[in-house]
Scaffold this motif. Structure first.
Motif, PDB file in Angstrom:
ATOM      1  N   ASP A 195       0.779  -1.150   0.071  1.00 42.66           N
ATOM      2  CA  ASP A 195      -0.051   0.143  -0.052  1.00 42.66           C
ATOM      3  C   ASP A 195       0.970   1.194   0.207  1.00 42.66           C
ATOM      4  O   ASP A 195       2.170   1.385  -0.199  1.00 42.66           O
ATOM      5  CB  ASP A 195      -0.959   0.283   1.111  1.00 42.66           C
ATOM      6  CG  ASP A 195      -0.264   0.086   2.506  1.00 42.66           C
ATOM      7  OD1 ASP A 195       0.976   0.164   2.500  1.00 42.66           O
ATOM      8  OD2 ASP A 195      -0.885  -0.091   3.468  1.00 42.66           O
ATOM      9  N   SER A 196       0.322   2.337   0.341  1.00 43.14           N
ATOM     10  CA  SER A 196       0.929   3.780   0.259  1.00 43.14           C
ATOM     11  C   SER A 196       1.998   3.847   1.378  1.00 43.14           C
ATOM     12  O   SER A 196       2.988   4.554   1.065  1.00 43.14           O
ATOM     13  CB  SER A 196       0.307   5.123   0.241  1.00 43.14           C
ATOM     14  OG  SER A 196      -0.534   4.880   1.618  1.00 43.14           O
ATOM     15  N   ARG A 197       1.862   2.869   2.493  1.00 38.59           N
ATOM     16  CA  ARG A 197       3.008   2.946   3.314  1.00 38.59           C
ATOM     17  C   ARG A 197       3.967   1.747   3.206  1.00 38.59           C
ATOM     18  O   ARG A 197       4.819   1.357   4.281  1.00 38.59           O
ATOM     19  CB  ARG A 197       2.283   2.856   4.636  1.00 38.59           C
ATOM     20  CG  ARG A 197       1.241   4.007   4.934  1.00 38.59           C
ATOM     21  CD  ARG A 197       0.519   3.708   6.352  1.00 38.59           C
ATOM     22  NE  ARG A 197       1.597   3.844   7.587  1.00 38.59           N
ATOM     23  CZ  ARG A 197       1.843   2.912   8.310  1.00 38.59           C
ATOM     24  NH1 ARG A 197       1.285   1.727   8.228  1.00 38.59           N
ATOM     25  NH2 ARG A 197       2.537   3.071   9.213  1.00 38.59           N
ATOM     26  N   GLN A 198       4.207   1.107   2.077  1.00 38.15           N
ATOM     27  CA  GLN A 198       4.886   0.042   1.737  1.00 38.15           C
ATOM     28  C   GLN A 198       4.675  -1.328   2.674  1.00 38.15           C
ATOM     29  O   GLN A 198       5.381  -2.264   2.681  1.00 38.15           O
ATOM     30  CB  GLN A 198       6.209   0.196   2.176  1.00 38.15           C
ATOM     31  CG  GLN A 198       7.118   1.411   0.998  1.00 38.15           C
ATOM     32  CD  GLN A 198       6.683   1.181  -0.245  1.00 38.15           C
ATOM     33  OE1 GLN A 198       6.597   1.871  -0.958  1.00 38.15           O
ATOM     34  NE2 GLN A 198       7.339  -0.166  -0.583  1.00 38.15           N
ATOM     35  N   LYS A 199       3.258  -1.346   3.300  1.00 37.31           N
ATOM     36  CA  LYS A 199       2.748  -2.393   4.152  1.00 37.31           C
ATOM     37  C   LYS A 199       2.329  -3.591   3.133  1.00 37.31           C
ATOM     38  O   LYS A 199       1.429  -3.211   2.174  1.00 37.31           O
ATOM     39  CB  LYS A 199       1.643  -1.920   4.878  1.00 37.31           C
ATOM     40  CG  LYS A 199       1.514  -2.913   6.068  1.00 37.31           C
ATOM     41  CD  LYS A 199       0.699  -2.193   7.097  1.00 37.31           C
ATOM     42  CE  LYS A 199       0.416  -3.018   8.338  1.00 37.31           C
ATOM     43  NZ  LYS A 199      -0.645  -2.469   9.189  1.00 37.31           N
ATOM     44  N   TYR A 206       6.478  -5.515   5.821  1.00 35.61           N
ATOM     45  CA  TYR A 206       6.666  -4.276   5.033  1.00 35.61           C
ATOM     46  C   TYR A 206       7.559  -4.794   3.787  1.00 35.61           C
ATOM     47  O   TYR A 206       8.367  -5.807   3.838  1.00 35.61           O
ATOM     48  CB  TYR A 206       7.126  -3.211   5.455  1.00 35.61           C
ATOM     49  CG  TYR A 206       6.375  -2.834   6.605  1.00 35.61           C
ATOM     50  CD1 TYR A 206       5.369  -1.688   6.497  1.00 35.61           C
ATOM     51  CD2 TYR A 206       6.022  -3.556   7.818  1.00 35.61           C
ATOM     52  CE1 TYR A 206       4.517  -1.256   7.605  1.00 35.61           C
ATOM     53  CE2 TYR A 206       5.403  -3.144   9.010  1.00 35.61           C
ATOM     54  CZ  TYR A 206       4.480  -1.874   8.809  1.00 35.61           C
ATOM     55  OH  TYR A 206       3.747  -1.632   9.878  1.00 35.61           O
ATOM     56  N   LEU A 230      10.442   5.205   3.421  1.00 28.87           N
ATOM     57  CA  LEU A 230       9.050   5.088   3.642  1.00 28.87           C
ATOM     58  C   LEU A 230       8.443   3.877   4.402  1.00 28.87           C
ATOM     59  O   LEU A 230       7.925   4.026   5.310  1.00 28.87           O
ATOM     60  CB  LEU A 230       8.242   5.167   2.360  1.00 28.87           C
ATOM     61  CG  LEU A 230       6.558   5.101   2.519  1.00 28.87           C
ATOM     62  CD1 LEU A 230       6.252   6.326   3.462  1.00 28.87           C
ATOM     63  CD2 LEU A 230       6.040   4.971   0.986  1.00 28.87           C
ATOM     64  N   ALA A 231       9.481   2.866   4.170  1.00 29.02           N
ATOM     65  CA  ALA A 231       9.024   1.524   4.992  1.00 29.02           C
ATOM     66  C   ALA A 231       9.407   1.642   6.207  1.00 29.02           C
ATOM     67  O   ALA A 231       8.702   1.233   7.371  1.00 29.02           O
ATOM     68  CB  ALA A 231       9.576   0.361   3.988  1.00 29.02           C
ATOM     69  N   ASN A 233       9.955   4.380   8.123  1.00 27.67           N
ATOM     70  CA  ASN A 233       9.055   5.043   8.791  1.00 27.67           C
ATOM     71  C   ASN A 233       7.863   4.714   9.024  1.00 27.67           C
ATOM     72  O   ASN A 233       7.492   4.853  10.513  1.00 27.67           O
ATOM     73  CB  ASN A 233       9.180   6.535   7.996  1.00 27.67           C
ATOM     74  CG  ASN A 233       8.267   7.636   8.703  1.00 27.67           C
ATOM     75  OD1 ASN A 233       8.693   8.280   9.644  1.00 27.67           O
ATOM     76  ND2 ASN A 233       6.992   7.893   8.412  1.00 27.67           N
ATOM     77  N   SER A 234       7.280   3.834   8.375  1.00 22.66           N
ATOM     78  CA  SER A 234       6.101   3.171   8.640  1.00 22.66           C
ATOM     79  C   SER A 234       6.071   2.173   9.561  1.00 22.66           C
ATOM     80  O   SER A 234       5.326   2.190  10.610  1.00 22.66           O
ATOM     81  CB  SER A 234       5.488   2.329   7.316  1.00 22.66           C
ATOM     82  OG  SER A 234       5.165   3.556   6.360  1.00 22.66           O
ATOM     83  N   GLU A 237       6.497   4.311  12.966  1.00 20.76           N
ATOM     84  CA  GLU A 237       5.214   4.647  13.595  1.00 20.76           C
ATOM     85  C   GLU A 237       4.382   3.680  14.082  1.00 20.76           C
ATOM     86  O   GLU A 237       3.631   3.958  15.093  1.00 20.76           O
ATOM     87  CB  GLU A 237       4.394   5.423  12.281  1.00 20.76           C
ATOM     88  CG  GLU A 237       4.870   6.615  11.695  1.00 20.76           C
ATOM     89  CD  GLU A 237       4.072   7.145  10.491  1.00 20.76           C
ATOM     90  OE1 GLU A 237       3.389   6.300   9.941  1.00 20.76           O
ATOM     91  OE2 GLU A 237       4.450   8.586  10.232  1.00 20.76           O
ATOM     92  N   ASP A 238       4.264   2.373  13.253  1.00 17.57           N
ATOM     93  CA  ASP A 238       3.597   1.291  14.029  1.00 17.57           C
ATOM     94  C   ASP A 238       4.188   0.566  15.342  1.00 17.57           C
ATOM     95  O   ASP A 238       3.253   0.285  16.151  1.00 17.57           O
ATOM     96  CB  ASP A 238       3.363   0.126  12.943  1.00 17.57           C
ATOM     97  CG  ASP A 238       2.533   0.439  11.657  1.00 17.57           C
ATOM     98  OD1 ASP A 238       1.654   1.459  11.846  1.00 17.57           O
ATOM     99  OD2 ASP A 238       2.717  -0.178  10.743  1.00 17.57           O
TER     100      ASP A 238
END
Length: 244
Positions: A195-199, A206, A230-231, A233-234, A237-238
């Motif tokens: 997805d947009s968060r590399q998930k 990820y 991006l991954a 950082n995601s 955040e998680d």
């Protein structure tokens, strides 16, 4: 690359020179098993494997990889400029790269083993009307001939192409087989869907780099670095959301 490694070490990362042989999903964590029999438990995984370029398997191809045989026109365009080249392939990628090279090369020969291309009609129309592209159908590369440098490409029809470089755009094989037991969702070409968060489709996994559906599959270092950032950082955040 050494600077990346040094930065990772300074940041507290542990560098392991090993191969992952298996990933096991447990209730709330993953176990990563390596070829040296190590086992590492982790709450999050970032997959960053690579694309394996499909080769022609002809004589001297492996010896000349990244010298006079390339699998990425936009990566090595500075070597092709004002030269005569051959492009081998039939999908959108091959036709797109042939059009790109036709603007900077003296001549482009596009070789396809069958009688018609399997690509979008708009690309086929442009290829057929381009004065700097020679289309060669129903033929294949038989041998790469050289004398210090690549000089000729011999086709199975015995036609000889006097070129300086060969670009292979047959097919890429994303290295995603290892992750099949995790049931990560892939697209029709075996790229990992993100997805947009590399998930990925699997919670807490990820993916980044050349094996994802992100960045429109534009496989360049700049895009890969952006996906990694991006991954990462995601994941951070998680982790904060979970209190880790």
């Amino acid at each position: 690359m050494n600077k990346f490694l040094e930065h990772a070490k300074v940041s507290g990362s542990e560098i392991l020179n090993d191969n992952v042989s298996e990933i096991v999903k447990n209730n709330d964590f993953f176990t990563i098993k390596t070829s040296s029999k190590k086992e590492i438990n982790a709450n999050f995984i970032l997959i960053a494997s690579w694309n394996k370029y499909r080769q022609l398997n002809v004589s001297w191809e492996k010896e000349f990889i990244w010298k006079w045989v390339s699998y990425c026109a936009t990566c090595d365009w500075m070597f092709y400029r004002w030269r005569e080249v051959v492009v081998v392939g039939w999908w959108n990628t091959a036709l797109t790269e042939a059009l790109y090279l036709a603007e900077i090369c003296m001549k482009v020969h596009l070789v396809h083993r069958k009688s018609e291309f399997r690509a979008e009609k708009v690309l086929i129309d442009r290829i057929e009307s381009h004065k700097n592209i020679e289309i060669i159908l129903n033929d294949e590369v038989e041998e790469i001939k050289w004398n210090m440098f690549v000089e000729e490409i011999l086709l199975k029809s015995w036609k000889v192409l006097k070129v300086d470089w060969i670009f292979v755009a047959v097919w890429n094989n994303p290295e995603t087989k290892l992750f099949e037991p995790l049931w990560i969702e892939l697209d029709e070409s075996w790229y990992i869907k993100v997805d947009s968060r590399q998930k990925t489709s699997v919670e807490w996994i990820y993916a980044a780099w050349d094996i994802t559906t992100n960045s429109n599959k534009f496989q360049q270092t700049l895009m890969s670095a952006a996906e990694w950032a991006l991954a990462a950082n995601s994941i951070h955040e998680d982790m904060l959301k979970l209190g880790n």
